[in-house]
Design an enzyme around this catalytic site. Structure first.
Site, PDB file in Angstrom:
ATOM      1  CB  CYS A  56      -0.916   0.000   1.223  1.00  0.00           C
ATOM      2  SG  CYS A  56      -1.927   1.492   1.375  1.00  0.00           S
ATOM      3  CE1 TYR A  87      -5.684   2.626  -4.247  1.00  0.00           C
ATOM      4  CE2 TYR A  87      -8.044   2.757  -3.794  1.00  0.00           C
ATOM      5  CZ  TYR A  87      -6.766   2.307  -3.449  1.00  0.00           C
ATOM      6  OH  TYR A  87      -6.595   1.555  -2.318  1.00  0.00           O
ATOM      7  CD  GLU A  99      -1.935   0.724  -3.847  1.00  0.00           C
ATOM      8  OE1 GLU A  99      -1.437   1.301  -2.855  1.00  0.00           O
ATOM      9  OE2 GLU A  99      -3.066   0.212  -3.841  1.00  0.00           O
ATOM     10  CG  ASP A 134      -3.175  -4.313   1.939  1.00  0.00           C
ATOM     11  OD1 ASP A 134      -4.373  -4.322   2.316  1.00  0.00           O
ATOM     12  OD2 ASP A 134      -2.341  -3.491   2.351  1.00  0.00           O
ATOM     13  CE1 TYR A 139      -2.727  -2.680  -1.782  1.00  0.00           C
ATOM     14  CE2 TYR A 139      -3.963  -4.637  -2.407  1.00  0.00           C
ATOM     15  CZ  TYR A 139      -3.934  -3.330  -1.979  1.00  0.00           C
ATOM     16  OH  TYR A 139      -5.120  -2.655  -1.741  1.00  0.00           O
ATOM     17  CB  CYS A 204       0.391   2.363   7.756  1.00  0.00           C
ATOM     18  SG  CYS A 204       2.071   1.947   7.253  1.00  0.00           S
ATOM     19  CB  CYS A 213      18.973  -4.603   3.940  1.00  0.00           C
ATOM     20  SG  CYS A 213      19.747  -4.637   2.306  1.00  0.00           S
TER      21      CYS A 213
END
Length: 221
Positions: A56, A87, A99, A134, A139, A204, A213
């Site tokens: 998202c 959208y 997205e 999602d 996504y 969110c 990482c």
């Protein structure tokens, strides 16, 4: 093709995609968090751009605008076929887009490799056509590079993070890595959606793996 009854986890082909439109959607020129900064060109001399998809785009954009060295951000649609999609069209799975976040940054303050670290750690890149709850092609995890230097750094970073993920017991990275064909700006209400003057407590869906990482181990200068 029907908008209903289809598997939204499968990418459509260019022939299957809906037609879209010639005119871009109406979007603002200025950033809601940094109102003196543009989200559309022209950008300051020396700045560079990067495009990422990590679920998202509301939370993804906030992640990057909070990153030191980032000048501006915008949300939109990338990696698909339909020109200037809405959208709702992207969510139908019939445009092929994911997205995405456009990141405008100062390479003297933050490197592309450091942005890749934010990208990898900000979501789970092993989930295929979804991110958490999602589900759908919009996504999917993606890196859209603008030149060969970004491609090489992204490939090196992916290999480094895969080693870290594997050591922690996670699966294979499914992130799409491809050249940026076009970034289409999303509608006004999506831009900086989670800013304090819009929806600071909005949804969110981002969630990382908890794996760090490493940086500085990829492509040499």
């Amino acid at each position: 093709m029907s908008w209903f009854g289809r598997d939204k986890s499968k990418l459509v082909s260019a022939e299957e995609a809906i037609p879209g439109r010639d005119q871009p959607l109406t979007t603002p020129d200025l950033h809601a968090v940094y109102p003196d900064r543009r989200i559309k060109p022209p950008f300051p001399e020396g700045s560079r751009t990067a495009v990422f998809g990590l679920g998202c785009f509301w939370g993804a954009e906030r992640l990057f605008w909070m990153t030191s060295g980032v000048y501006s951000t915008a949300v939109g649609y990338a990696g698909g076929h339909t020109p200037n999609p809405t959208y709702e069209e992207v969510c139908s799975g019939l445009t092929g887009h994911t997205e995405a976040v456009l990141v405008v940054y100062d390479p003297k303050q933050v490197s592309y490799e450091q942005l890749l670290k934010v990208f990898w750690e900000g979501h789970d890149p092993t989930q295929g056509m979804r991110q958490g709850n999602d589900v759908g092609t919009q996504y999917r995890s993606a890196i859209y590079y603008v030149d060969d230097t970004q491609r090489e750094e992204a490939e090196a970073s992916r290999a480094t993070f895969q080693s870290a993920l594997s050591a922690a017991g996670h699966g294979e990275i499914t992130t799409e890595l491809a050249p940026l064909r076009e970034f289409y700006y999303a509608e006004d209400y999506h831009q900086q959606y989670l800013s304090d003057n819009k929806n600071p407590n909005g949804y969110c869906g981002l969630g990382g793996t908890g794996v760090s990482c490493p940086v500085g181990l990829g492509v040499s200068e």
